[in-house]
Design an enzyme around this catalytic site. Sequence first.
Site, PDB file in Angstrom:
ATOM      1  N   GLY A   1       0.850  -1.259  -0.500  1.00  0.00           N
ATOM      2  CA  GLY A   1       0.098   0.046   0.436  1.00  0.00           C
ATOM      3  C   GLY A   1       0.903   1.094  -0.644  1.00  0.00           C
ATOM      4  O   GLY A   1       0.304   2.577   0.084  1.00  0.00           O
TER       5      GLY A   1
ATOM      6  N   GLU B   1       4.605  -6.188   1.629  1.00  0.00           N
ATOM      7  CA  GLU B   1       3.631  -6.230   0.965  1.00  0.00           C
ATOM      8  C   GLU B   1       3.507  -5.439  -0.157  1.00  0.00           C
ATOM      9  O   GLU B   1       3.065  -5.748  -1.035  1.00  0.00           O
ATOM     10  CB  GLU B   1       2.520  -7.503   1.200  1.00  0.00           C
ATOM     11  CG  GLU B   1       2.825  -8.478   1.518  1.00  0.00           C
ATOM     12  CD  GLU B   1       0.902  -8.940   2.108  1.00  0.00           C
ATOM     13  OE1 GLU B   1       0.069  -8.181   1.940  1.00  0.00           O
ATOM     14  OE2 GLU B   1       1.082  -9.954   2.468  1.00  0.00           O
TER      15      GLU B   1
ATOM     16  N   ARG C   1       3.067  -1.641  -6.436  1.00  0.00           N
ATOM     17  CA  ARG C   1       2.999  -0.859  -6.565  1.00  0.00           C
ATOM     18  C   ARG C   1       4.103  -0.224  -6.496  1.00  0.00           C
ATOM     19  O   ARG C   1       4.273   0.891  -7.753  1.00  0.00           O
ATOM     20  CB  ARG C   1       1.673   0.501  -6.346  1.00  0.00           C
ATOM     21  CG  ARG C   1       1.678   2.289  -7.436  1.00  0.00           C
ATOM     22  CD  ARG C   1       0.485   2.539  -6.159  1.00  0.00           C
ATOM     23  NE  ARG C   1      -0.957   2.277  -5.687  1.00  0.00           N
ATOM     24  CZ  ARG C   1      -1.568   1.686  -6.891  1.00  0.00           C
ATOM     25  NH1 ARG C   1      -1.765   2.191  -7.777  1.00  0.00           N
ATOM     26  NH2 ARG C   1      -2.796   1.081  -6.176  1.00  0.00           N
TER      27      ARG C   1
ATOM     28  N   CYS D   1     -15.673   1.770 -27.869  1.00  0.00           N
ATOM     29  CA  CYS D   1     -17.239   2.061 -28.105  1.00  0.00           C
ATOM     30  C   CYS D   1     -16.994   2.574 -26.567  1.00  0.00           C
ATOM     31  O   CYS D   1     -17.800   1.888 -26.168  1.00  0.00           O
ATOM     32  CB  CYS D   1     -17.683   1.623 -28.824  1.00  0.00           C
ATOM     33  SG  CYS D   1     -16.959   0.909 -30.339  1.00  0.00           S
ATOM     34  N   GLU D   2     -16.780   3.401 -25.821  1.00  0.00           N
ATOM     35  CA  GLU D   2     -17.210   4.134 -24.533  1.00  0.00           C
ATOM     36  C   GLU D   2     -17.067   5.259 -23.964  1.00  0.00           C
ATOM     37  O   GLU D   2     -15.405   5.570 -24.816  1.00  0.00           O
ATOM     38  CB  GLU D   2     -16.382   3.093 -23.155  1.00  0.00           C
ATOM     39  CG  GLU D   2     -16.724   1.627 -23.165  1.00  0.00           C
ATOM     40  CD  GLU D   2     -17.767   1.014 -22.545  1.00  0.00           C
ATOM     41  OE1 GLU D   2     -18.478   1.644 -21.358  1.00  0.00           O
ATOM     42  OE2 GLU D   2     -17.373  -0.313 -22.086  1.00  0.00           O
TER      43      GLU D   2
HETATM   44  C1  LIG Z   1      -3.095  -5.701  -3.152  1.00  0.00           C
HETATM   45  C2  LIG Z   1      -1.917  -5.832  -2.276  1.00  0.00           C
HETATM   46  C3  LIG Z   1      -0.742  -5.440  -2.176  1.00  0.00           C
HETATM   47  C4  LIG Z   1       0.036  -4.651  -2.797  1.00  0.00           C
HETATM   48  O1  LIG Z   1      -1.062  -3.386  -2.641  1.00  0.00           O
HETATM   49  P1  LIG Z   1      -0.279  -2.975  -3.480  1.00  0.00           P
HETATM   50  O2  LIG Z   1      -0.533  -1.047  -3.222  1.00  0.00           O
HETATM   51  O3  LIG Z   1       0.020  -2.527  -4.612  1.00  0.00           O
HETATM   52  O4  LIG Z   1       1.375  -2.053  -2.432  1.00  0.00           O
HETATM   53  C5  LIG Z   1      -0.147  -6.324  -1.116  1.00  0.00           C
HETATM   54  N1  LIG Z   1      -0.736  -6.871  -0.200  1.00  0.00           N
HETATM   55  C6  LIG Z   1      -2.434  -7.645  -0.082  1.00  0.00           C
HETATM   56  C7  LIG Z   1      -2.961  -8.912   0.402  1.00  0.00           C
HETATM   57  C8  LIG Z   1      -2.759  -7.139  -1.276  1.00  0.00           C
HETATM   58  O5  LIG Z   1      -3.648  -8.019  -2.047  1.00  0.00           O
END
Ligand SMILES: *Cc1c(COP(=O)(O)O)cnc(C)c1O
Length: 418
Positions: free
Chosen positions: A238, A272, A275, A342-343
């Site tokens: 995140g 994790e 992005r 077409c949107e």
């Molecule tokens: C999508 C997701 C992430 C990655 O999120 P980012 O915003 O791309 O860093 C990490 N852990 C879980 C469980 C996710 O679903």
Amino acid sequence: MTFHYQDSYLHAEQVSLQHIASAHGTPSFVYSRYLIEAAFDQLDRAFANRPHQICYAVKANSNLAILGILARCGAGFDIVSGGELARVVAAGCDPRRIIFSGVGKQVWEIDQALTAGIGCFNVESRSELDKLAERAAAHGTIAPVSIRVNPDVDPGTHPYISTGLKENKFGVNAVEALALYRLAADHPSLEVIGLDCHIGSQISDIQPFEDALLRLLPLVDQLTREHISLEHLDLGGGLGVTYQNEAALDPVAYAQMVDKHLGDRELTIMLEPGRSLVANAGILLTRVITIKENENRHFAVADAAMNDLIRPALYQSWQDVKPISEVATVKPQHFDIVGPICETGDFLAKSRELSLTEGDLIAIFSSGAYGFVMSSNYNSRPRAAEILVDGDQAVVIRERESLSDLWRGETTLPPEGD
Ligand SMILES: *Cc1c(COP(=O)(O)O)cnc(C)c1O
């Protein structure tokens, strides 16, 4: 070594995007290896004074070559499906470095992950815990388990990418988590190894991460008192990036905040990020097909569309647009950059001041994450090529789809009999 202009043309590392378009066509996603490695190193260094493991969230960009780059950096992988597990294995990465997230794991996926010997299952419900225990017993193995706790914090981002509010489908609350930990600790086919959360995506502020951590630590301490000891604490992904003028989440400030609250608890920190490792390492290279004007609005119709890059249409996201040639041949105007689909929602960018004529190449920035992976064949458009630049080399890491790829696996009706 970022995307930069050199001799009037935009380059990825040392390769001209003009050359990439001539050699490989458009639309194409172009990624910089250097920028992926730099993003990984920055985060890795920030957490250097604690045991830690960065598990790249595969869903952000799951190309085998990208997975390979991150594996060589030392990354593990956060997966959310059996397909992603197969990709990580196909990329030659170590399955023991995989953690498996996701609210709806199917039995075949659990079996596949047990057979591969992944590092951890992030369990999101009582039902999943029971299923996992049953399958691990059937395999005669012990499944490593973490419970995903929903800390009920508002990350203050787009509602579709907030996942840590109590009304979301993700994880379990802290009270239920404790009950699940007690069950798991007593089960002969389960081994408790961690605790995880993931509160959402594109978060620029430390505060929501701090709120989440402060809600998890009492549970960690309760488990310790009950002699259910954890090896790791997984804070999820995140981490926000800069698309326009948002501040990117500062990895050093994040690590310091975690360090302060963890104190002398001996836990490996897991992260994790998806992005933040790849978003700004990629652009979408596209060519303007048509320029037109309707009711004083100027449209540049590109050969890339919402099927290639859906973020602007889906999340109303803003991504920067730059011309590949710096030399302006016409006077700039405010253009909506749209695709041929077409949107009405088929746009890549709105009201951007650019000097554009038909045939010009443009780059849609920040397309390395949630770009190609969310693409589709809508309007029977072959999916774009993916190209990796490394220094002065550009290699195709995914071929552009052919027309016959469009109906692969389909059948025509048999001829009608009389
Ligand atoms: C999508 C997701 C992430 C990655 O999120 P980012 O915003 O791309 O860093 C990490 N852990 C879980 C469980 C996710 O679903």
